[in-house]
Design a protein around this motif. Sequence first.
Motif, PDB file in Angstrom:
ATOM      1  N   ILE A 270      56.839  -4.348 -28.095  1.00 46.89           N
ATOM      2  CA  ILE A 270      55.151  -3.405 -28.929  1.00 46.89           C
ATOM      3  C   ILE A 270      54.448  -4.321 -29.593  1.00 46.89           C
ATOM      4  N   PRO A 418      45.374  -2.340 -30.892  1.00 51.02           N
ATOM      5  CA  PRO A 418      46.214  -1.485 -31.695  1.00 51.02           C
ATOM      6  C   PRO A 418      45.787  -0.167 -31.133  1.00 51.02           C
ATOM      7  N   GLN A 421      48.614  -0.335 -28.696  1.00 53.99           N
ATOM      8  CA  GLN A 421      50.222   0.087 -29.452  1.00 53.99           C
ATOM      9  C   GLN A 421      50.659   1.562 -29.860  1.00 53.99           C
TER      10      GLN A 421
ATOM     11  N   LYS B  77      38.015   2.130 -40.288  1.00 57.59           N
ATOM     12  CA  LYS B  77      38.580   1.282 -40.315  1.00 57.59           C
ATOM     13  C   LYS B  77      38.862   0.168 -41.197  1.00 57.59           C
ATOM     14  N   LEU B 163      59.886  -4.977 -36.940  1.00 57.54           N
ATOM     15  CA  LEU B 163      58.880  -5.040 -37.267  1.00 57.54           C
ATOM     16  C   LEU B 163      57.953  -4.114 -35.716  1.00 57.54           C
ATOM     17  N   ALA B 164      58.653  -3.277 -35.592  1.00 60.65           N
ATOM     18  CA  ALA B 164      58.390  -2.889 -34.236  1.00 60.65           C
ATOM     19  C   ALA B 164      57.930  -1.767 -34.806  1.00 60.65           C
ATOM     20  N   THR B 165      58.123  -1.130 -35.717  1.00 61.18           N
ATOM     21  CA  THR B 165      57.416   0.879 -36.515  1.00 61.18           C
ATOM     22  C   THR B 165      56.534   0.113 -37.648  1.00 61.18           C
ATOM     23  N   THR B 166      55.658   0.950 -37.367  1.00 61.22           N
ATOM     24  CA  THR B 166      54.457   1.152 -38.710  1.00 61.22           C
ATOM     25  C   THR B 166      55.173   0.962 -40.384  1.00 61.22           C
ATOM     26  N   PRO B 253      52.258  -3.327 -35.490  1.00 62.96           N
ATOM     27  CA  PRO B 253      51.970  -2.875 -35.058  1.00 62.96           C
ATOM     28  C   PRO B 253      49.853  -1.476 -34.744  1.00 62.96           C
ATOM     29  N   ALA B 254      50.055  -1.078 -34.426  1.00 61.65           N
ATOM     30  CA  ALA B 254      48.516  -0.303 -34.294  1.00 61.65           C
ATOM     31  C   ALA B 254      48.043  -0.238 -35.492  1.00 61.65           C
ATOM     32  N   ASP B 255      47.441  -1.304 -36.335  1.00 63.85           N
ATOM     33  CA  ASP B 255      46.556  -1.903 -37.680  1.00 63.85           C
ATOM     34  C   ASP B 255      47.342  -1.297 -38.815  1.00 63.85           C
ATOM     35  N   GLN B 266      39.647 -10.863 -38.024  1.00 64.91           N
ATOM     36  CA  GLN B 266      38.846 -10.606 -36.603  1.00 64.91           C
ATOM     37  C   GLN B 266      37.510 -10.771 -36.445  1.00 64.91           C
TER      38      GLN B 266
END
Lengths: 454, 305
Positions: A270, A418, A421, B77, B163-166, B253-255, B266
Motif C-alpha cells: 500500500i 491517497p 490507498q 484536507k 506502516l500499511a494501516t492507518t 496511507p490515505a493521508d 504538497q
Amino acid sequence: MAGAQGRGWWTTRRRGITGVTAIGAVLLGLVAGCSSGTASGSGSAAGSGGKVAITFWDDNGGVRTPAWQKIISDFEKQNPNITVNYVGVGSSSIEQKYNTAIAGGSPPDVGMVSSQYLASLVAQKALVPLDSMYSSSPLNGKIDQAMLKSARTDAPDGKLYLMPLTTTFDTLYYRTDWFKKAGLSAPTTWADFFKDAKTLTNSGANQFGFTLRGGAGGTLQLLDALLYYTAPKSFFDGSGQAVIGSSQAASFVQQMADLYRNGETPQADINNGYQQMVSEFDQGEAAMMQHNLGSYSNHVKALGTSKFAGISMPIGPSGTPVQVFPGDNGPAIFAKSAHQAAAWKFVEFADSATENSYWNQQAQQVPANTDAQSQSWVKQNAAMENTLQRLDAPNTIVIEDPHYLPEFGTIMDVDMAPLWQKVLNGSMTAQAFVTKWAAEFTTAQQNYKSHNGG
Amino acid sequence: MTHALTVDAATMQRRRKFNYAPYLLLGPTVLLLVAFIAYPIATVFYYSLQHYNVTEPWYNGFAGLGNFTQLLFRDSKFWSSLQFTAEWVVGEVSLQLILGLALALVVNETFRGRGLARAIVFAPWAISGVLTTEIWLLIYNPVTGLGKLERLLGLGNGNLAPLATTHGAFLSALVAELWRGIPFFAILLLADLQSVPQELYEAARVDRANVFHRFRYVTLSHLKDAIVLSTLLRAVWEFNNVDLLYTLTGGGPADSTTTLPLYIAQEATISHNFGYGAALTVAAFVILLAFSGLYLRLTRFGQER
C-alpha cells in the motif's frame, strides 16, 4: 591632557568604526559574491578566446551520469569551443528544481525534461520552441514521428519544446521459472493475469502473485493499467468527458484492490514506491510486476536473464490490444540561455544516431532516433521488441495520458493517490474512486480548453 | 555673535558625541535579519492574498481573502491535516516529556556506568531526522525488520508491515519520533535537575515528606520553567515536523499521517500552488502564535510563585 584624551577616544572610536566597516564590507562582499555566483550559474561565456560554457541539467543524476559524461566528453572533443557543465539532479526533485531556478531567473541552458511537466514549463514561458532549429537540422526526419507528435501534443500551443531523446513503455515482468513450475504460460490477458496471481500466491512461503505500487507513482501505473483493460479510443469522449469513470473501469480497479485485500500482494504494498516494488520482485517475493522498460537492467542484475521475462501489458475483455504512449523524455533549451545556438548543438549531438543509441542502450529504453532504433541491441531486449511489435500492429489502439493538463500532477499525486490507498484499505469504493477521478480530469480538460482553445 | 558661536559649538559637541558605533555594529545583523527573515515572511503574507500557481498563470492575480475562505470553508484536507497535527503534537510532546523526565531522573542518580548510560540516552538526539527514518524504515520493513523477526521466531509468515494501516502508521511514526525526541527532554531536564538545592530535599525529609511529595513539591516545582519552555519549543518543532513523516510515511496511507506542514509542502512541490500554500502557511503561523501566547499565559511562565 583633555585634548590628548579626546584624541585617544577618537582614535579608539575610529579604529572601532574602521573595524565595523570592514566587517560590514566583508559581509556585503559575501552577499554580493553569493549573488554573482548565482547569476553566472546559468552558463555564461567561459573565459576568453570565444569559448562558451553551457550548463546542462540531467533529470536522473546518478543513474544516468556515466552515460552523459561519455556523451559530453565526445561532444567537447568535436566542439572544442563549447564546454558543457553537467549537473545531475535526482529524478524525484527535478521539476521542483526547475521551478525554483525559473523563479530565481537562473535556469540551465539546456536540461532533460519529461512530458509529465512540460506543460508547466511552457506555461511559465521558460522554454524555447525548437521547431525552426529542428526543421533546418540534419536530425530532421530522423526522429520517431510518434515521439515528435507526443512532444507537440504535450505543449499547450502545439509547438516542439522537448526534443525527444527516449521513451519507455509499460511492461509486465513475470517470473518465467515460477510460471513454468506451475504449468502456466505468459499472462497475455487480464483474465489470465488475475488468475495467475492467485495461483502463484503462497503467503506462507512469503511468495505473492503480484507486487503492487500503492505509494508514490502508483496512480500513474493504475491509470495506464486501466486503459489497457478498458481499451478506449481516446482519453476524453466527444463531449469532453474523461472515459475512466465507467463501471468497467470500476470493476478493474476493484479487481486490482482485491489482489491486495486478498493477500495476493505483500501487505506493505500500500506504501510501495518504485524502489520497494522493484526490490520485492528482484528479491523473489513476487511473481509479476508492472513497470516500464527502464527497470529491465535491474532485473537482469538481480535475477539473470533466465528467470524472468518482460511482455506487453495484458489485453482486456474487448480483445483489442492497447499501447499507452508514456510521453517523451529529452532535452529542452531554456529561454534565459544566452547560448541557445551552443545548446542546440549539444541537443543535436545527443540525438544523433550513435550517441542516442549509446544512451538508450545504457538505459535499455527506446531511442528517439530511428537509425538507433534499428541497432541490434534493441532486438536483443525481448521486452522492448515485444512492445515495438505491438506498436506496429494495425489493430493496436495507441493512447496517451493527458500530461498536457496543468493539474495532471495534482490530480494524480495529491488528490487521487491517497484515495487509491483508501480503495486498497477498503474505506472507499472503486466506483466512487473512478467517478471522482474522471470528474477531476473532465474539469481540468474544460479549464485547459477554455484557456488554450481547442 | 558670541552667543551664536557658543550654540554652534554646543551643537558640534553634541554631534561629535553621538555614538554611531552601536548602530554600525548592529547594522549588518539588522540587514541580514531583514533580508533573510522579514522579507521572506512579508513575501509569504503577500502571496497568501494572491492566486499564484506557476502551472496556471492565467489565474494569477489578487485573490483578496479567497485563499483563506477556501481553506476555512471548502478544504476538508486542511481540517483533517490540522486535526492530525494536533494529535501528533499532543501525543509526541506529552510522551517525550514523561519518558524524558523519567530518564533524566534515572541518569541523575549516582551509579556505576552512569557516563555510558547518559551517552546511550542522549545519542539519538545527535542523529538527523532523515537518518532516523532510514533506521526505522529498516525496522518496519517486512524483509529486513519486524517481518523478518516474525518469520525467524516462527510467529508468522513475515508479511508484517506496521506502516500499511492507518493506525499502524501513526503508532510507528510516533515511536520513531519518540526515540529521537526523548533525549531532548532528558538533556534539558537533567541540566535543571542538577541545580536543585539539596537543602530543599533535606528540609522536605525533616517535614516527613515522602518520595512522591518530594518529587511533586521540590523537583517538579523547580523544573516548572524548564518544562514549560521545553514543551513549548518541542510543540512548535513537532508541529513543523516534516522530515521524519515525509520520509517515513509520506503522509499516508490515505493521508492518515499528513500534518499541516506536509500538506503545505504538497501544495508547493506537487501542485505548484504557491498562493494557496502561502495562505496555509499564514494559517499555521497564526495558529502557532496564538498557541504560544496562550500557553505561556496559562502556565505563567517566568512568574515567581
